[in-house]
Design a protein around this motif. Sequence first.
Motif, PDB file in Angstrom:
ATOM      1  N   LYS A  67       0.830  -1.210   0.000  1.00 53.87           N
ATOM      2  CA  LYS A  67       0.000   0.000   0.000  1.00 53.87           C
ATOM      3  C   LYS A  67       0.862   1.256   0.000  1.00 53.87           C
ATOM      4  O   LYS A  67       0.715   2.154   0.840  1.00 53.87           O
ATOM      5  N   ARG A  68       1.762   1.324  -1.021  1.00 53.45           N
ATOM      6  CA  ARG A  68       2.665   2.450  -1.117  1.00 53.45           C
ATOM      7  C   ARG A  68       3.161   2.609  -2.549  1.00 53.45           C
ATOM      8  O   ARG A  68       3.174   1.651  -3.335  1.00 53.45           O
ATOM      9  N   ILE A  69       3.564   3.826  -2.867  1.00 50.20           N
ATOM     10  CA  ILE A  69       4.201   4.140  -4.142  1.00 50.20           C
ATOM     11  C   ILE A  69       5.452   4.938  -3.804  1.00 50.20           C
ATOM     12  O   ILE A  69       5.378   5.982  -3.152  1.00 50.20           O
ATOM     13  N   ASP A  70       6.604   4.446  -4.222  1.00 50.61           N
ATOM     14  CA  ASP A  70       7.882   5.054  -3.874  1.00 50.61           C
ATOM     15  C   ASP A  70       8.399   5.913  -5.017  1.00 50.61           C
ATOM     16  O   ASP A  70       8.412   5.494  -6.172  1.00 50.61           O
ATOM     17  N   ILE A  71       8.846   7.117  -4.665  1.00 52.14           N
ATOM     18  CA  ILE A  71       9.426   8.045  -5.635  1.00 52.14           C
ATOM     19  C   ILE A  71      10.892   8.232  -5.287  1.00 52.14           C
ATOM     20  O   ILE A  71      11.243   8.476  -4.121  1.00 52.14           O
ATOM     21  N   SER A  72      11.774   8.096  -6.279  1.00 51.57           N
ATOM     22  CA  SER A  72      13.201   8.295  -6.051  1.00 51.57           C
ATOM     23  C   SER A  72      13.783   9.149  -7.154  1.00 51.57           C
ATOM     24  O   SER A  72      13.221   9.256  -8.247  1.00 51.57           O
ATOM     25  N   VAL A  73      14.932   9.773  -6.868  1.00 47.70           N
ATOM     26  CA  VAL A  73      15.639  10.587  -7.844  1.00 47.70           C
ATOM     27  C   VAL A  73      17.114  10.223  -7.783  1.00 47.70           C
ATOM     28  O   VAL A  73      17.701  10.153  -6.694  1.00 47.70           O
ATOM     29  N   THR A 132      15.499  15.724   2.324  1.00 48.69           N
ATOM     30  CA  THR A 132      16.234  16.696   1.539  1.00 48.69           C
ATOM     31  C   THR A 132      16.990  15.962   0.434  1.00 48.69           C
ATOM     32  O   THR A 132      17.033  14.734   0.387  1.00 48.69           O
ATOM     33  N   SER A 133      17.632  16.729  -0.447  1.00 46.30           N
ATOM     34  CA  SER A 133      18.446  16.127  -1.513  1.00 46.30           C
ATOM     35  C   SER A 133      19.636  15.370  -0.940  1.00 46.30           C
ATOM     36  O   SER A 133      20.225  14.518  -1.623  1.00 46.30           O
ATOM     37  N   GLN A 134      19.999  15.645   0.315  1.00 45.39           N
ATOM     38  CA  GLN A 134      21.075  14.920   0.976  1.00 45.39           C
ATOM     39  C   GLN A 134      20.584  13.669   1.697  1.00 45.39           C
ATOM     40  O   GLN A 134      21.377  12.951   2.319  1.00 45.39           O
ATOM     41  N   GLU A 139      13.554  18.089  -8.619  1.00 45.80           N
ATOM     42  CA  GLU A 139      14.731  18.461  -7.833  1.00 45.80           C
ATOM     43  C   GLU A 139      15.715  19.186  -8.732  1.00 45.80           C
ATOM     44  O   GLU A 139      15.997  18.754  -9.845  1.00 45.80           O
ATOM     45  N   ALA A 140      16.244  20.303  -8.241  1.00 45.31           N
ATOM     46  CA  ALA A 140      17.255  21.064  -8.977  1.00 45.31           C
ATOM     47  C   ALA A 140      18.023  21.938  -7.996  1.00 45.31           C
ATOM     48  O   ALA A 140      17.422  22.602  -7.135  1.00 45.31           O
ATOM     49  N   GLY A 141      19.348  21.923  -8.105  1.00 49.57           N
ATOM     50  CA  GLY A 141      20.173  22.809  -7.292  1.00 49.57           C
ATOM     51  C   GLY A 141      20.003  22.667  -5.798  1.00 49.57           C
ATOM     52  O   GLY A 141      20.018  23.656  -5.061  1.00 49.57           O
ATOM     53  N   GLY A 142      19.831  21.449  -5.322  1.00 47.04           N
ATOM     54  CA  GLY A 142      19.676  21.228  -3.877  1.00 47.04           C
ATOM     55  C   GLY A 142      18.274  21.479  -3.364  1.00 47.04           C
ATOM     56  O   GLY A 142      18.031  21.373  -2.156  1.00 47.04           O
ATOM     57  N   LEU A 197       8.668  23.483  -1.010  1.00 43.77           N
ATOM     58  CA  LEU A 197      10.092  23.495  -1.319  1.00 43.77           C
ATOM     59  C   LEU A 197      10.848  22.902  -0.137  1.00 43.77           C
ATOM     60  O   LEU A 197      10.606  23.281   1.013  1.00 43.77           O
ATOM     61  N   ILE A 198      11.765  21.985  -0.419  1.00 41.17           N
ATOM     62  CA  ILE A 198      12.656  21.431   0.604  1.00 41.17           C
ATOM     63  C   ILE A 198      14.072  21.723   0.125  1.00 41.17           C
ATOM     64  O   ILE A 198      14.589  21.030  -0.766  1.00 41.17           O
ATOM     65  N   HIS A 199      14.683  22.748   0.704  1.00 35.98           N
ATOM     66  CA  HIS A 199      15.969  23.240   0.207  1.00 35.98           C
ATOM     67  C   HIS A 199      17.093  22.864   1.153  1.00 35.98           C
ATOM     68  O   HIS A 199      17.033  23.118   2.362  1.00 35.98           O
ATOM     69  N   SER A 200      18.140  22.269   0.597  1.00 37.67           N
ATOM     70  CA  SER A 200      19.351  21.935   1.358  1.00 37.67           C
ATOM     71  C   SER A 200      20.475  22.845   0.885  1.00 37.67           C
ATOM     72  O   SER A 200      20.791  22.897  -0.298  1.00 37.67           O
ATOM     73  N   GLY A 201      21.082  23.567   1.833  1.00 32.88           N
ATOM     74  CA  GLY A 201      22.122  24.535   1.490  1.00 32.88           C
ATOM     75  C   GLY A 201      21.894  25.786   2.296  1.00 32.88           C
ATOM     76  O   GLY A 201      21.230  25.767   3.332  1.00 32.88           O
ATOM     77  N   ASN A 202      22.449  26.914   1.856  1.00 33.22           N
ATOM     78  CA  ASN A 202      22.207  28.162   2.571  1.00 33.22           C
ATOM     79  C   ASN A 202      20.707  28.415   2.670  1.00 33.22           C
ATOM     80  O   ASN A 202      19.969  28.225   1.707  1.00 33.22           O
ATOM     81  N   ASN A 203      20.244  28.858   3.861  1.00 35.77           N
ATOM     82  CA  ASN A 203      18.817  29.105   4.043  1.00 35.77           C
ATOM     83  C   ASN A 203      18.308  30.101   3.009  1.00 35.77           C
ATOM     84  O   ASN A 203      18.993  31.059   2.654  1.00 35.77           O
TER      85      ASN A 203
END
Length: 355
Positions: A43-49, A73-75, A173-176, A332-338
């Motif tokens: 009962k799930r659908i997984d998304i990966s990049v 996050t991208s990390q 996903e792009a640029g973190g 938006l889920i951004h990893s890097g400078n706030n």
Amino acid sequence: MTRNFSLLFSLIFSAIVGLTGCNAQMTRNKTERFSITENKPGKRIDISVDGKPFTSYIYPDELMKPVLYPLRTSQGTLVTRGWPMDPRPGERVDHPHHVGLWFNYGDVNGLDFWNNSTDIPAAKKNAFGTIKHASVRKMTGGDNSAELEVTMDWQKPDGTKLLTEETKFIFSEAGGTRTIERITTLKALGEDVSFKDNKEGLLGIRLARELEHPSKKAEIFTDASGKATNVAQLNNEGITGKYRSSEGKEGDDVWGTRGDWVNLNSKIGTEPISMVILDHPSNIGYPTYWHARGYGLFAANPLGQKEMSAGKDVLNFKLPAGKSVTFRYKILIHSGNNLSDEQVEREANRFAAQK
């Protein structure tokens, strides 16, 4: 001479066919950045990049609505609370209905869809509604994004369908920065549907402990083994979350105010993280009121205007039988400078320009 020419032509033709076949095989073997995989028994659908988990659309029996869980996050850092699905040390154990990212409401024809969970006693279940996954309409991966389109049923306690929900998720996903766009259309079925002003709504995320506001209030948290433990004084080490709205409101002052967006800046370990919810101008009640709490509930609520404004505004939205309404949000889920106000504003303008 003729035989030599024929032999040469045959060799060239064979080489071309072989090369074409090789290119076709290479095209078939090319891996797209975004993949999406359904696991019906689970009962799930997984998304990966790029082969790394992004999130999952899950609808287990112990949840009273489908959710996206967990968010990363991208990390690969988890930004949603694990409890009650996958408890982690140091987490709050309140509000068992707060799981991942969800969409529902606290008063739909008198039924509470927001607070429903397995903790509700059977004797009180007749006051709560349930959202059931019905089907997958579309599921595609690609180099730039993944898309998932699903149908859900908003049900009364006896299983009667009150609303049909059709939702499209777009993952990129792009640029973190990872983004989730949610386009949800609700259709009233055999009767008019009233969304009475209520503070419990509409799009919600339950954040990881590190993204909460620092707090000194005694609470119940999970210990290292996942057990609920009374904690008289909180350890705020590494707890650095802070909301900021498009109107310049900060911290707990964001709650009950309107804005085009809210940005939560924080960090987990040494990783700076920004989480943003963008409202869309086409939404009912735009700009939304924010049901953003320092303990980790991050929610946009355009429908609970009387509750959120202390009576200044009143909406009590009604959807006639057979009619539909659509809500659009972007996370938006951004990893890097706030992210700064200016950066978020640019993203909000781009999103607002989408029709």
